[in-house]
Design an enzyme around this catalytic site. Structure first.
Site, PDB file in Angstrom:
ATOM      1  N   GLU A 125      73.661  32.665  33.502  1.00  0.00           N
ATOM      2  CA  GLU A 125      72.992  32.529  34.806  1.00  0.00           C
ATOM      3  C   GLU A 125      73.066  31.072  35.275  1.00  0.00           C
ATOM      4  O   GLU A 125      73.338  30.789  36.446  1.00  0.00           O
ATOM      5  CB  GLU A 125      71.521  32.985  34.698  1.00  0.00           C
ATOM      6  CG  GLU A 125      70.827  32.930  36.055  1.00  0.00           C
ATOM      7  CD  GLU A 125      69.340  33.271  36.002  1.00  0.00           C
ATOM      8  OE1 GLU A 125      68.944  34.122  35.188  1.00  0.00           O
ATOM      9  OE2 GLU A 125      68.583  32.650  36.768  1.00  0.00           O
ATOM     10  N   ASN A 224      65.065  35.730  28.169  1.00  0.00           N
ATOM     11  CA  ASN A 224      63.679  36.039  28.541  1.00  0.00           C
ATOM     12  C   ASN A 224      62.925  36.687  27.382  1.00  0.00           C
ATOM     13  O   ASN A 224      61.721  36.508  27.244  1.00  0.00           O
ATOM     14  CB  ASN A 224      63.636  36.876  29.817  1.00  0.00           C
ATOM     15  CG  ASN A 224      64.056  38.298  29.594  1.00  0.00           C
ATOM     16  OD1 ASN A 224      63.262  39.109  29.168  1.00  0.00           O
ATOM     17  ND2 ASN A 224      65.317  38.615  29.836  1.00  0.00           N
TER      18      ASN A 224
HETATM   19 FE1  SF4 Z   1      66.455  39.643  38.450  1.00  0.00          FE
HETATM   20 FE2  SF4 Z   1      65.416  40.672  36.262  1.00  0.00          FE
HETATM   21 FE3  SF4 Z   1      66.360  38.194  36.232  1.00  0.00          FE
HETATM   22 FE4  SF4 Z   1      64.125  38.805  37.543  1.00  0.00          FE
HETATM   23  S1  SF4 Z   1      64.425  38.931  35.340  1.00  0.00           S
HETATM   24  S2  SF4 Z   1      65.794  37.562  38.258  1.00  0.00           S
HETATM   25  S3  SF4 Z   1      64.563  40.841  38.321  1.00  0.00           S
HETATM   26  S4  SF4 Z   1      67.521  40.058  36.550  1.00  0.00           S
END
Ligand code: SF4
Length: 598
Positions: A125, A224
């Site tokens: 990203e 995440n």
């Molecule tokens: Fe998009 Fe999911 Fe990343 Fe949030 S966590 S920016 S909804 S891909």
């Protein structure tokens, strides 16, 4: 040991969108489909997609022709140009929230802002965001790095969407101290952390006050997911990151009385459910032997569809009371054996699906496939025996129903074949399972015990019962489909909620149940049908109570939810049967019931 599932667990919008785009593509095209790297950071999902023909390419050289899907992380514009030059078709599944960061970075860097990104260096990203910067950019991971930043007249500060809020705020104030001369419009701080990430992180912080440890489910490479583990640890709680239930260590976990279960944005619901089920099994070890035995018995009853069969059997008894004011034990046995056997055979005919969605049942069925197959066929034979004992016509009708049920499930075509009938079996016809099941239940419960002679006389109350039973089973089936939505899509199963979409299906199931409730209420008011109609009314109302549990909650407690929903059938049947029994013996309890209900 108590397990508290986080409400925010499950795919985030961006991941769900990317997976849906790819799955729709699989249905629409014959061309090879590639993703640049794994579509999401979840090995199990990537493996399933591979089986459906979606290849994660490590480099551009691997892609000779076909369609390239851009992942939710997004890519550099230069890479997109390169793909276009090679004549490849591009399908963009970049998450809209990531695309927003691209736009911000592009806009301000064009105006001469120095770009500072809070992110993990090398993460795809972050690499994608860097591609939109026109000028200088710095990636920082800690507030201390702010001091090393060069002098600048204008500064833009953004974050990778999955970063922690706390770190973002710390770095934002460090930047204000680093560039005290810059005015607000010259030091642009744009919080681009996704709210889905934020909600998950906040929930972990909130749960930390109530639990002793965390189990976080998700890919080990998922930024995440790892962040959730870090946050839990920062809050002083041990956190165990697992990709599948096989990684849980019971000895480790049993030391904690309360465990919270959370998951990263790319973890599918069915994987969370598998881990949840396993945690519950570990928790069970703490209880006394009789309690454990009882729990296992109930669990086995649900897994092997005994409980569902019992519901069908009781509904068949209700059918006798409803149509003839008599309890026909044989019709209960016919329905029990047929439903038990047919539902087990349906599960056994789809081992691929089992691996994915049915943790408890899956393992059981795969381990005991042969014996379960034999027991199910024995169930069908016993059902037939009882049907012939009831009447020759019931037996013949039952045999026809069994033949159709087997024909419906047996695969006769090739996989992925095209042409007039592009399915492997009748069961694969989109949405057909829900309707077939509803009809089969109504036939075995209402029609089979009715056909005692050649001349049939179908009174209105027969049709009334036939439709209410059909509606009840149809709504149960659709609700079950809601539970398995993600996994069904992944393995290519097209259920009604997939065909119609979640919103329309929620409307449909509410409409079906409401119709059933109104019809049974009117029947009670105007037809003089007694207590049995109340059984149906209560069964429908019970199903209605289950709707939010299946359609709104993200983490549903697997077999427990099934136990709950099937209790509606048991409730309906048991009420009518016990009342009839009491009435036959004219007990005082019967009189009280009659006063209350009739
Ligand atoms: Fe998009 Fe999911 Fe990343 Fe949030 S966590 S920016 S909804 S891909």
């Amino acid at each position: 040991m108590k397990i508290i599932p986080a409400k925010t667990a499950g795919f985030c919008m961006g991941v769900r969108r990317a997976v849906n785009i790819v799955l729709e593509l699989v249905e629409r095209t014959d061309q090879p489909i590639y993703t640049l790297g794994p579509l999401i950071h979840n090995p199990q999902v990537v493996e399933l997609l591979k089986r459906r023909g979606v290849v994660p390419a490590e480099s551009l050289e691997e892609i000779k022709s076909g369609i390239v899907v851009i992942r939710s992380h997004g890519i550099r514009p230069q890479l997109r140009e390169e793909l276009e030059k090679r004549g490849l078709k591009i399908v963009d599944a970049t998450c809209p929230r990531v695309a927003r960061v691209h736009k911000i970075v592009e806009k301000y860097s064009q105006q001469g802002y120095l770009t500072i990104i809070l992110g993990d260096a090398g993460h795809s990203e972050v690499e994608g965001i860097l591609g939109f910067v026109q000028g200088e950019a710095y990636i920082i991971e800690e507030p201390e790095q702010v001091q090393e930043l060069p002098e600048a007249d204008k500064v833009l500060f953004v974050a990778q969407t999955t970063q922690s809020q706390e770190k973002f705020q710390k770095i934002a104030s460090a930047l204000k101290n680093r560039y005290p001369q810059l005015k607000e419009e010259e030091l642009k701080i744009v919080n681009t952390i996704c709210d889905s990430t934020e909600r998950r992180q906040n929930e972990v912080k909130e749960l930390a006050g109530r639990v002793d440890a965390f189990v976080i489910v998700g890919g080990k490479k998922s930024a995440n997911t790892r962040r959730l583990k870090e946050i839990a640890e920062q809050e002083g709680k041990p956190a165990f990151l697992v990709e599948t239930e096989a990684e849980l260590v019971p000895e480790q976990l049993r030391a904690f009385p309360r465990i919270a279960l959370s998951a990263g944005a790319s973890t599918p619901n069915w994987m969370i459910r598998r881990v949840y089920e396993e945690l519950r099994q570990i928790a069970l070890l703490e209880h006394s032997l009789p309690f454990r035995l009882f729990q296992r018995l109930v669990r086995l009853g649900v897994i092997l569809n005994f409980y569902l069969g019992l519901g069908a059997g009781l509904l068949a008894l209700l059918s006798g009371v409803f149509l003839r004011e008599k309890i026909y034990l044989l019709s209960g046995l016919i329905a029990f054996f047929y439903i038990f056997a047919v539902h087990n055979l349906a599960v056994l005919s789809r081992p691929g699906l089992l691996e994915v969605i049915e943790p408890g049942r899956g393992r059981w069925f795969l381990r005991h496939r042969q014996s379960l197959m034999s027991i199910s066929f024995l169930g069908l034979v016993l059902g037939g025996l009882f049907a012939f004992m009831h009447s020759i016509w019931s037996g013949l009708l039952y045999s026809g129903l069994v033949f159709l049920s087997l024909l419906y499930q047996v695969p006769f075509g090739r996989k992925n074949q095209r042409g007039l009938f592009p399915y492997q079996s009748l069961m694969d016809i989109p949405g057909s399972k829900d309707i077939f099941m509803a009809l089969a239940w109504a036939v075995v419960i209402v029609l089979v015990p009715m056909v005692e002679k050649t001349e049939l006389h179908f009174e209105p109350r027969f049709w009334l019962l036939f439709s209410i039973i059909g509606l009840m089973v149809l709504s149960r089936s659709i609700l079950q489909d809601f539970r398995d939505l993600q996994a069904d899509r992944m393995v290519g199963k097209e259920t009604l909620p997939i065909l119609l979409g979640e919103r329309k299906s929620r409307w449909l199931v509410n409409f079906i149940i409401l119709t059933g409730l109104i019809v049974s209420f009117l029947a009670w008011q105007f037809s003089g049908i007694g207590i049995s109609i109340w059984g149906l009314f209560l069964g429908m109302a019970w199903l209605w109570l289950c709707v939010p549990l299946f359609t709104i909650r993200t983490v549903i407690q697997g077999l427990r939810a099934e136990l709950l929903i099937d209790s509606g059938f048991i409730l309906a049947g048991a009420l009518a049967v016990s009342y009839t029994h009491l009435r036959a013996h004219e007990t005082s309890l019967h009189l009280v019931c009659r006063l209350l209900l009739e």
